[in-house]
Design an enzyme around this catalytic site. Structure first.
Site, PDB file in Angstrom:
ATOM      1  N   PRO A   1       5.324   6.019   8.383  1.00  0.00           N
ATOM      2  CA  PRO A   1       5.205   5.198   7.168  1.00  0.00           C
ATOM      3  C   PRO A   1       4.941   3.732   7.544  1.00  0.00           C
ATOM      4  CG  PRO A   1       7.247   6.499   7.135  1.00  0.00           C
ATOM      5  CD  PRO A   1       6.643   6.651   8.493  1.00  0.00           C
ATOM      6  N   GLU A   2       3.956   3.127   6.875  1.00  0.00           N
ATOM      7  CA  GLU A   2       3.663   1.712   7.086  1.00  0.00           C
ATOM      8  C   GLU A   2       4.222   0.916   5.909  1.00  0.00           C
ATOM      9  OE1 GLU A   2      -0.462   1.056   8.271  1.00  0.00           O
ATOM     10  OE2 GLU A   2      -0.625   3.105   9.021  1.00  0.00           O
TER      11      GLU A   2
ATOM     12  N   LYS B   1       8.368  -2.242   9.005  1.00  0.00           N
ATOM     13  CA  LYS B   1       8.378  -0.822   8.623  1.00  0.00           C
ATOM     14  C   LYS B   1       9.805  -0.286   8.537  1.00  0.00           C
ATOM     15  CE  LYS B   1       4.157  -0.241  11.325  1.00  0.00           C
ATOM     16  NZ  LYS B   1       3.579   0.449  12.480  1.00  0.00           N
TER      17      LYS B   1
ATOM     18  N   ARG C   1      -5.509   4.062  19.820  1.00  0.00           N
ATOM     19  CA  ARG C   1      -5.398   4.736  18.530  1.00  0.00           C
ATOM     20  C   ARG C   1      -6.762   5.154  18.006  1.00  0.00           C
ATOM     21  NH1 ARG C   1      -0.576   3.168  16.157  1.00  0.00           N
ATOM     22  NH2 ARG C   1      -0.941   4.993  14.883  1.00  0.00           N
TER      23      ARG C   1
END
Ligand SMILES: [Zn+2]
Length: 271
Positions: free
Chosen positions: A2-3, A58, A260
């Site tokens: 979750p951001e 976060k 990423r």
């Protein structure tokens, strides 16, 4: 993981469900879920009232007065309202029951944690002490970005660095850089002031709209009511590799930047 938008939604949901209510039961699955361990976790929480919730990067913070819960949900972590008390297990690794039958499970926390801190020591938490400014704070400004972008590092890596900006992750960085027309591998110190301003504006705009849409759902993020977020329908490049760019029709490419998977339109984000 979750951001910022997803953590904002989680934090607001927990507040809506449990603020003003006293904890009647609290357990964790095993010692490494919390810095205080299995024995101490209920001792610190039971009888205390949840006064409010917050977000730092976060991380969700739960204000219990003399105790603050510092919750970090890592990959696929979520907070879920359960119909009734259940003992924690390897999925529901922390379970807290509030008066009135509100039972919240913090799931898959063995990769994250539910630490308990004294309020005056929260800033010392290893993840909180190093956080850069929140994108919605006054400290986050085009001037601030101009300062941190003096480095030669790739822009994407810098924006993922929580000590530069708190709360951005892989999804939203790709979307921000697309909206700003900046290639993720550009060296930060090559951005001109128009581009810096564009990164600043896109960050606030996209995160704001993602919060309104209650976050982005892929495989596992859901809000506390088990509902999906809706922002995945507004994503322009993330997960759209091989499809035409919504702005110019060029094929969206997937590359690897800062370790990423990274989505980019080679035409809208020239090198
Ligand atoms: Zn394009």
């Amino acid at each position: 993981m979750p951001e910022l938008p997803e953590v904002t939604v989680i934090s607001e949901d927990v507040r809506a469900l449990a603020a003003g209510k006293k904890v009647v039961r609290a357990e964790i699955f095993r010692d490494d879920v919390s810095n205080v361990g299995v024995e101490e976790f209920p001792r610190r929480l039971v009888g205390r009232t949840l006064r409010g919730t917050g977000r730092r990067g976060k991380i969700t913070t739960l204000d219990f007065g003399d105790v603050v819960g510092v919750v970090h949900l890592v990959i696929s972590g979520r907070v879920l309202r359960l119909p009734e008390w259940r003992k924690p297990d390897k999925i529901h690794t922390a379970v807290v029951e509030f008066e009135g039958g509100v039972v919240l499970a913090f799931t898959k926390l063995w990769l994250g944690y539910f630490d308990l801190y004294e309020p005056e020591r929260v800033e010392e938490h290893p993840l909180i002490s190093r956080l850069g400014p929140d994108p919605f704070s006054e400290d986050f400004s085009p001037e601030y970005l101009r300062d941190v972008f003096r480095r030669k590092a790739a822009i994407k890596g810098l924006l993922l660095d929580q000590s530069v900006v708190a709360g951005l992750g892989n999804i939203y960085v790709d979307e921000v850089l697309f909206a700003a027309g900046v290639h993720p591998t550009r060296k930060a110190n090559t951005l001109n002031s128009v581009e810096i301003k564009a990164v600043y504006s896109a960050t606030r705009d996209i995160l704001g709209r993602a919060i309104e849409a209650r976050g982005t759902t892929f495989d596992s993020y859901h809000d506390a009511f088990g509902e999906s977020g809706k922002f995945q329908h507004q994503l322009k490049v993330f997960t759209h590799a091989g499809e035409p760019c919504p702005a110019c029709g060029t094929e969206i490419k997937k590359l690897r930047v800062a370790g990423r998977g990274t989505h980019v339109c080679p035409a809208c984000q020239p090198l």
